[in-house]
Design a protein around this motif. Structure first.
Motif, PDB file in Angstrom:
ATOM      1  N   THR A  65       0.832  -1.202   0.000  1.00 30.31           N
ATOM      2  CA  THR A  65       0.000   0.000   0.000  1.00 30.31           C
ATOM      3  C   THR A  65       0.873   1.260   0.000  1.00 30.31           C
ATOM      4  N   GLU A  66       1.941   1.245   0.785  1.00 29.00           N
ATOM      5  CA  GLU A  66       2.845   2.392   0.862  1.00 29.00           C
ATOM      6  C   GLU A  66       3.558   2.604  -0.486  1.00 29.00           C
ATOM      7  N   LYS A  67       3.995   1.519  -1.124  1.00 31.39           N
ATOM      8  CA  LYS A  67       4.649   1.639  -2.431  1.00 31.39           C
ATOM      9  C   LYS A  67       3.686   2.185  -3.473  1.00 31.39           C
ATOM     10  N   GLU A  68       2.458   1.738  -3.441  1.00 28.44           N
ATOM     11  CA  GLU A  68       1.459   2.215  -4.401  1.00 28.44           C
ATOM     12  C   GLU A  68       1.180   3.706  -4.190  1.00 28.44           C
ATOM     13  N   ARG A  69       1.128   4.135  -2.940  1.00 27.07           N
ATOM     14  CA  ARG A  69       0.916   5.554  -2.649  1.00 27.07           C
ATOM     15  C   ARG A  69       2.085   6.385  -3.169  1.00 27.07           C
ATOM     16  N   ALA A  70       3.322   5.915  -2.962  1.00 22.99           N
ATOM     17  CA  ALA A  70       4.502   6.634  -3.452  1.00 22.99           C
ATOM     18  C   ALA A  70       4.512   6.669  -4.984  1.00 22.99           C
ATOM     19  N   ALA A  71       4.117   5.567  -5.625  1.00 19.14           N
ATOM     20  CA  ALA A  71       4.074   5.518  -7.091  1.00 19.14           C
ATOM     21  C   ALA A  71       3.046   6.501  -7.635  1.00 19.14           C
ATOM     22  N   GLU A  72       1.907   6.582  -6.994  1.00 13.68           N
ATOM     23  CA  GLU A  72       0.864   7.526  -7.416  1.00 13.68           C
ATOM     24  C   GLU A  72       1.361   8.965  -7.311  1.00 13.68           C
TER      25      GLU A  72
END
Length: 80
Positions: A17-24
């Protein structure tokens, strides 16, 4: 009774979830459409051509016409 939670899976899910937030966030900051990138490249090339076309002397020559190396101020060679 409380729900049983596998801590390893919960930790991995949190990381995803944290990686997806950073990617967004990175997509919003750095992502540009292809057309916009090509337009920027075109404008940059046009401005470079404009500047090169309006230079006062050629890129390779150190002295232009009328310089002391050429002889007389009008650019003609020295007469003997």
């Amino acid at each position: 009774m409380a729900e049983i939670v596998n801590l390893r899976q919960a930790r991995k899910q949190k990381a995803r979830t944290e990686k997806e937030r950073a990617a967004e966030q990175n997509r919003a900051l750095h992502g540009r459409p292809k057309a916009e990138r090509e337009r920027q490249d075109l404008l940059r090339a046009q401005s470079e051509r404009f500047v090169e076309g309006h230079r006062r002397d050629a890129a390779g020559s150190k002295a232009g016409p009328g310089s002391p190396e050429d002889g007389y101020p009008d650019g003609s060679p020295e007469r003997e």
